[in-house]
Motif scaffolding. Structure first.
Motif, PDB file in Angstrom:
ATOM      1  N   TRP A 144      45.045  11.491  22.693  1.00  0.00           N
ATOM      2  CA  TRP A 144      44.517  12.291  21.605  1.00  0.00           C
ATOM      3  C   TRP A 144      44.539  13.752  22.004  1.00  0.00           C
ATOM      4  O   TRP A 144      44.709  14.099  23.163  1.00  0.00           O
ATOM      5  CB  TRP A 144      43.104  11.853  21.238  1.00  0.00           C
ATOM      6  CG  TRP A 144      42.217  11.672  22.432  1.00  0.00           C
ATOM      7  CD1 TRP A 144      41.612  12.641  23.175  1.00  0.00           C
ATOM      8  CD2 TRP A 144      41.874  10.442  23.055  1.00  0.00           C
ATOM      9  NE1 TRP A 144      40.906  12.085  24.211  1.00  0.00           N
ATOM     10  CE2 TRP A 144      41.044  10.731  24.148  1.00  0.00           C
ATOM     11  CE3 TRP A 144      42.159   9.108  22.772  1.00  0.00           C
ATOM     12  CZ2 TRP A 144      40.517   9.749  24.972  1.00  0.00           C
ATOM     13  CZ3 TRP A 144      41.635   8.136  23.592  1.00  0.00           C
ATOM     14  CH2 TRP A 144      40.817   8.457  24.670  1.00  0.00           C
ATOM     15  N   THR A 145      44.364  14.596  21.004  1.00  0.00           N
ATOM     16  CA  THR A 145      44.304  16.034  21.224  1.00  0.00           C
ATOM     17  C   THR A 145      42.846  16.446  21.362  1.00  0.00           C
ATOM     18  O   THR A 145      42.003  16.029  20.574  1.00  0.00           O
ATOM     19  CB  THR A 145      44.968  16.781  20.048  1.00  0.00           C
ATOM     20  OG1 THR A 145      46.324  16.337  19.954  1.00  0.00           O
ATOM     21  CG2 THR A 145      44.943  18.284  20.264  1.00  0.00           C
ATOM     22  N   VAL A 146      42.572  17.247  22.381  1.00  0.00           N
ATOM     23  CA  VAL A 146      41.208  17.735  22.614  1.00  0.00           C
ATOM     24  C   VAL A 146      41.167  19.237  22.348  1.00  0.00           C
ATOM     25  O   VAL A 146      42.166  19.930  22.518  1.00  0.00           O
ATOM     26  CB  VAL A 146      40.739  17.435  24.062  1.00  0.00           C
ATOM     27  CG1 VAL A 146      40.655  15.945  24.311  1.00  0.00           C
ATOM     28  CG2 VAL A 146      41.633  18.106  25.090  1.00  0.00           C
ATOM     29  N   PRO A 147      40.017  19.759  21.915  1.00  0.00           N
ATOM     30  CA  PRO A 147      39.882  21.214  21.751  1.00  0.00           C
ATOM     31  C   PRO A 147      39.964  21.921  23.113  1.00  0.00           C
ATOM     32  O   PRO A 147      39.785  21.292  24.152  1.00  0.00           O
ATOM     33  CB  PRO A 147      38.485  21.383  21.147  1.00  0.00           C
ATOM     34  CG  PRO A 147      38.059  20.036  20.676  1.00  0.00           C
ATOM     35  CD  PRO A 147      38.824  19.041  21.493  1.00  0.00           C
ATOM     36  N   ASP A 148      40.222  23.219  23.089  1.00  0.00           N
ATOM     37  CA  ASP A 148      40.231  23.998  24.326  1.00  0.00           C
ATOM     38  C   ASP A 148      38.909  23.794  25.055  1.00  0.00           C
ATOM     39  O   ASP A 148      37.848  23.728  24.434  1.00  0.00           O
ATOM     40  CB  ASP A 148      40.404  25.492  24.029  1.00  0.00           C
ATOM     41  CG  ASP A 148      41.790  25.832  23.511  1.00  0.00           C
ATOM     42  OD1 ASP A 148      42.634  24.919  23.390  1.00  0.00           O
ATOM     43  OD2 ASP A 148      42.028  27.021  23.201  1.00  0.00           O
ATOM     44  N   GLY A 149      38.983  23.671  26.373  1.00  0.00           N
ATOM     45  CA  GLY A 149      37.766  23.512  27.160  1.00  0.00           C
ATOM     46  C   GLY A 149      38.026  22.778  28.456  1.00  0.00           C
ATOM     47  O   GLY A 149      39.155  22.437  28.781  1.00  0.00           O
ATOM     48  N   SER A 150      36.966  22.515  29.197  1.00  0.00           N
ATOM     49  CA  SER A 150      37.029  21.808  30.479  1.00  0.00           C
ATOM     50  C   SER A 150      36.612  20.359  30.279  1.00  0.00           C
ATOM     51  O   SER A 150      35.619  20.087  29.601  1.00  0.00           O
ATOM     52  CB  SER A 150      36.120  22.468  31.504  1.00  0.00           C
ATOM     53  OG  SER A 150      36.568  23.776  31.766  1.00  0.00           O
ATOM     54  N   TYR A 151      37.343  19.440  30.907  1.00  0.00           N
ATOM     55  CA  TYR A 151      37.135  18.002  30.722  1.00  0.00           C
ATOM     56  C   TYR A 151      37.315  17.261  32.037  1.00  0.00           C
ATOM     57  O   TYR A 151      37.864  17.796  32.995  1.00  0.00           O
ATOM     58  CB  TYR A 151      38.165  17.419  29.738  1.00  0.00           C
ATOM     59  CG  TYR A 151      38.063  17.965  28.355  1.00  0.00           C
ATOM     60  CD1 TYR A 151      37.335  17.300  27.380  1.00  0.00           C
ATOM     61  CD2 TYR A 151      38.701  19.151  28.001  1.00  0.00           C
ATOM     62  CE1 TYR A 151      37.246  17.790  26.093  1.00  0.00           C
ATOM     63  CE2 TYR A 151      38.616  19.654  26.716  1.00  0.00           C
ATOM     64  CZ  TYR A 151      37.889  18.960  25.771  1.00  0.00           C
ATOM     65  OH  TYR A 151      37.792  19.458  24.498  1.00  0.00           O
ATOM     66  N   THR A 152      36.902  15.999  32.026  1.00  0.00           N
ATOM     67  CA  THR A 152      37.291  15.044  33.058  1.00  0.00           C
ATOM     68  C   THR A 152      37.763  13.783  32.351  1.00  0.00           C
ATOM     69  O   THR A 152      37.278  13.451  31.266  1.00  0.00           O
ATOM     70  CB  THR A 152      36.133  14.682  34.021  1.00  0.00           C
ATOM     71  OG1 THR A 152      35.040  14.183  33.267  1.00  0.00           O
ATOM     72  CG2 THR A 152      35.705  15.865  34.855  1.00  0.00           C
ATOM     73  N   VAL A 153      38.738  13.118  32.966  1.00  0.00           N
ATOM     74  CA  VAL A 153      39.158  11.804  32.503  1.00  0.00           C
ATOM     75  C   VAL A 153      38.421  10.793  33.372  1.00  0.00           C
ATOM     76  O   VAL A 153      38.494  10.839  34.600  1.00  0.00           O
ATOM     77  CB  VAL A 153      40.690  11.610  32.630  1.00  0.00           C
ATOM     78  CG1 VAL A 153      41.086  10.181  32.284  1.00  0.00           C
ATOM     79  CG2 VAL A 153      41.418  12.605  31.736  1.00  0.00           C
ATOM     80  N   SER A 154      37.670   9.905  32.723  1.00  0.00           N
ATOM     81  CA  SER A 154      36.890   8.875  33.409  1.00  0.00           C
ATOM     82  C   SER A 154      37.358   7.514  32.923  1.00  0.00           C
ATOM     83  O   SER A 154      37.912   7.401  31.820  1.00  0.00           O
ATOM     84  CB  SER A 154      35.408   9.042  33.100  1.00  0.00           C
ATOM     85  OG  SER A 154      34.951  10.297  33.533  1.00  0.00           O
TER      86      SER A 154
END
Length: 174
Positions: free
Chosen positions: A88-98
């Motif tokens: 999926w497409t995520v908005p701009d920002g910081s993430y982690t894949v868990s």
């Protein structure tokens, strides 16, 4: 007497077979089940590899620093299978894949340990969206090697081209 000896012998022979049939699977190594994530710009997708000898159930998610968690529908993955998940497409920002996976009978777990399960066999994968493709150069922060012309004055480029053209004519006229 013969009947009781037969019953005892049958029970003695059957006990190891029954123990084998109902034994819990051995603890799997962390590398038996792994997740790889691919991030292109703001699009995130994942693949889970099951190198364990048993069927597993899995789920993965993107966890933003702030905001809602986006979770995959999950599913069964058979031994030796690599399951690719549409992302999926995520908005701009910081993430982690868990992620997490478990055996069907819930006797073994794998994952990043942040889905409410205590077992942690891998680290979450951090990323910032959008991800800009690496051009292979080094980034020292001055943008000198990023392929950009930056603040270059086009008049300088015209002057360099004229000098090269003049030099070529002068070399060819001798």
């Amino acid at each position: 007497m013969i009947k009781s000896v037969r019953a005892a012998a049958t029970a003695a022979l059957a006990a190891p077979l029954l123990a084998l049939a109902f034994a819990a699977p051995a603890n799997a190594a962390p590398e038996d089940v792994t997740l790889t994530a691919e991030i292109e710009g703001n699009y995130v997708k994942a693949a889970i590899t099951n190198n364990s000898p048993v069927e597993i159930l899995c789920e993965w998610a993107t966890r933003p620093d702030e905001g809602p968690i986006v979770t995959s529908p999950g599913g069964r993955i058979y031994p030796g299978e690599v399951r690719s998940y549409t992302g999926w497409t995520v908005p701009d920002g910081s993430y982690t894949v868990s992620w997490w996976c478990r055996t069907v009978d819930a006797s073994e777990f794998w994952g990043t340990g942040d889905f409410g399960f205590d077992v942690k066999t891998a680290e979450p994968i951090p990323f910032t969206a959008p991800v800009v493709p690496d051009d292979g150069g080094t980034d020292d922060g001055d943008n000198a090697d990023d392929g950009s012309l930056g603040d270059l004055d086009p008049g300088i480029l015209v002057g360099i081209l004229e000098a090269l053209t003049t030099g070529s004519a002068a070399l060819g006229s001798s």
